[in-house]
Design an enzyme around this catalytic site. Structure first.
Site, PDB file in Angstrom:
ATOM      1  N   SER A  70       5.846  -0.839  -7.556  1.00 48.20           N
ATOM      2  CA  SER A  70       4.845  -1.177  -8.563  1.00 48.20           C
ATOM      3  C   SER A  70       5.499  -1.734  -9.824  1.00 48.20           C
ATOM      4  CB  SER A  70       4.023   0.054  -8.939  1.00 48.20           C
ATOM      5  OG  SER A  70       3.465   0.648  -7.792  1.00 48.20           O
TER       6      SER A  70
HETATM    7  N1  SAH Z   1       4.813   4.419  -5.494  1.00 46.69           N
HETATM    8  C1  SAH Z   1       5.507   3.320  -4.855  1.00 46.69           C
HETATM    9  C2  SAH Z   1       4.574   2.180  -4.574  1.00 46.69           C
HETATM   10  C3  SAH Z   1       4.826   1.603  -3.223  1.00 46.69           C
HETATM   11  S1  SAH Z   1       3.579   0.545  -2.584  1.00 46.69           S
HETATM   12  C4  SAH Z   1       6.713   2.897  -5.652  1.00 46.69           C
HETATM   13  O1  SAH Z   1       6.886   3.369  -6.799  1.00 46.69           O
HETATM   14  O2  SAH Z   1       7.516   2.118  -5.152  1.00 46.69           O
HETATM   15  C5  SAH Z   1       2.490   1.695  -1.763  1.00 46.69           C
HETATM   16  C6  SAH Z   1       3.066   2.487  -0.641  1.00 46.69           C
HETATM   17  O3  SAH Z   1       1.960   3.213  -0.051  1.00 46.69           O
HETATM   18  C7  SAH Z   1       3.680   1.699   0.502  1.00 46.69           C
HETATM   19  O4  SAH Z   1       4.991   2.135   0.715  1.00 46.69           O
HETATM   20  C8  SAH Z   1       2.792   2.003   1.699  1.00 46.69           C
HETATM   21  O5  SAH Z   1       3.494   2.094   2.927  1.00 46.69           O
HETATM   22  C9  SAH Z   1       2.204   3.352   1.320  1.00 46.69           C
HETATM   23  N2  SAH Z   1       0.960   3.717   1.997  1.00 46.69           N
HETATM   24  C10 SAH Z   1      -0.094   2.922   2.332  1.00 46.69           C
HETATM   25  N3  SAH Z   1      -1.037   3.633   2.972  1.00 46.69           N
HETATM   26  C11 SAH Z   1      -0.580   4.910   3.040  1.00 46.69           C
HETATM   27  C12 SAH Z   1      -1.088   6.119   3.612  1.00 46.69           C
HETATM   28  N4  SAH Z   1      -2.266   6.161   4.242  1.00 46.69           N
HETATM   29  N5  SAH Z   1      -0.340   7.239   3.513  1.00 46.69           N
HETATM   30  C13 SAH Z   1       0.860   7.223   2.901  1.00 46.69           C
HETATM   31  N6  SAH Z   1       1.400   6.119   2.359  1.00 46.69           N
HETATM   32  C14 SAH Z   1       0.707   4.972   2.422  1.00 46.69           C
END
Ligand code: SAH
Length: 220
Positions: A70
């Site tokens: 993010s």
């Molecule tokens: N908080 C992260 C943001 C990553 S983007 C950071 O600081 O880098 C969002 C993430 O959510 C992705 O890695 C994706 O694989 C995950 N995601 C999407 N759907 C999900 C679910 N149902 N359960 C767990 N993770 C999920």
């Protein structure tokens, strides 16, 4: 980890981190604790080495598997909202991704639980948390739609992937007075929303327009 790599040099140095924190302050992040954590957490370690020189720009970056770390402003903003009325003791994050948001939260709150559905990302962040000595983060590989009932209830829950509707188990795992913060919507339009539990009811409030990757069911 090599101290030079951890602390950063040039475009990944402390000075570059200071500049990012100042920029977020200018953009409207007021909470000094949040800005201090942005100064401390080495974001360049949460992205691929090839992108390290861009880690302190205020932008989201690819982390592989079609996912992104993010944007720092969004991480700071969401963190600021979660701690605005005091530090939540137990917090659950859905979407570990690079681990950056979890590391920021771990510097501020007692205990962070975080769930990721993609095994490679789950494992990479686990290794990084260990290297950085972040021992107050518990991780699980799984589908965040179910939450983490055995570790709840949580004083705060943060989603970093957008569902179209908030999964009911997550609202059930909110402690009294606890808040869930999530981007809600489809790929066209999402809104950051706060859901606060008060007895048997949940009160909802919209914050601002945002753009996150979608929340997806199942694991891979
Ligand atoms: N908080 C992260 C943001 C990553 S983007 C950071 O600081 O880098 C969002 C993430 O959510 C992705 O890695 C994706 O694989 C995950 N995601 C999407 N759907 C999900 C679910 N149902 N359960 C767990 N993770 C999920």
């Amino acid at each position: 980890m090599d101290a030079r790599r951890r602390d950063g040099i040039g475009m990944t140095s402390q000075r570059t981190r200071e500049r990012l924190a100042r920029r977020l302050g200018d953009a409207g992040i007021r909470n000094v604790h949040v800005l201090n954590v942005i100064r401390q957490v080495p974001r360049h370690l949460f992205v691929d080495e090839a992108l390290a020189s861009r880690a302190y720009e205020d932008s989201s970056l690819p982390i592989g598997h079609g996912q992104t770390i993010s944007q720092p402003f969004v991480v700071a903003r969401m963190t600021e909202i979660l701690i605005r009325e005091g530090i939540p003791e137990r917090i659950l994050e859905i979407g570990t991704g690079s681990g950056y948001q979890a590391a920021v939260l771990a510097a501020l709150v007692g205990q962070v639980h975080t769930i990721e559905r993609i095994r490679a990302l789950h494992e990479r962040s686990r290794a990084l948390f260990r290297q950085l000595g972040l021992s107050n983060i518990r991780q699980r590989l799984g589908d965040g739609h179910a939450g983490w009932a055995s570790a709840g209830p949580f004083n705060a829950i943060i989603l970093t992937a957008a569902p179209t509707v908030i999964p009911e188990p997550l609202l059930e795992q909110l402690a009294e007075g606890g808040e869930l913060l999530a981007p809600v919507g489809d790929s066209q339009a999402q809104e950051l929303r706060i859901y606060r539990r008060s007895g048997d009811t949940v009160v909802e409030e919209g914050v601002e327009a945002v753009s996150f990757v979608p929340m997806i069911a199942g694991t891979e």
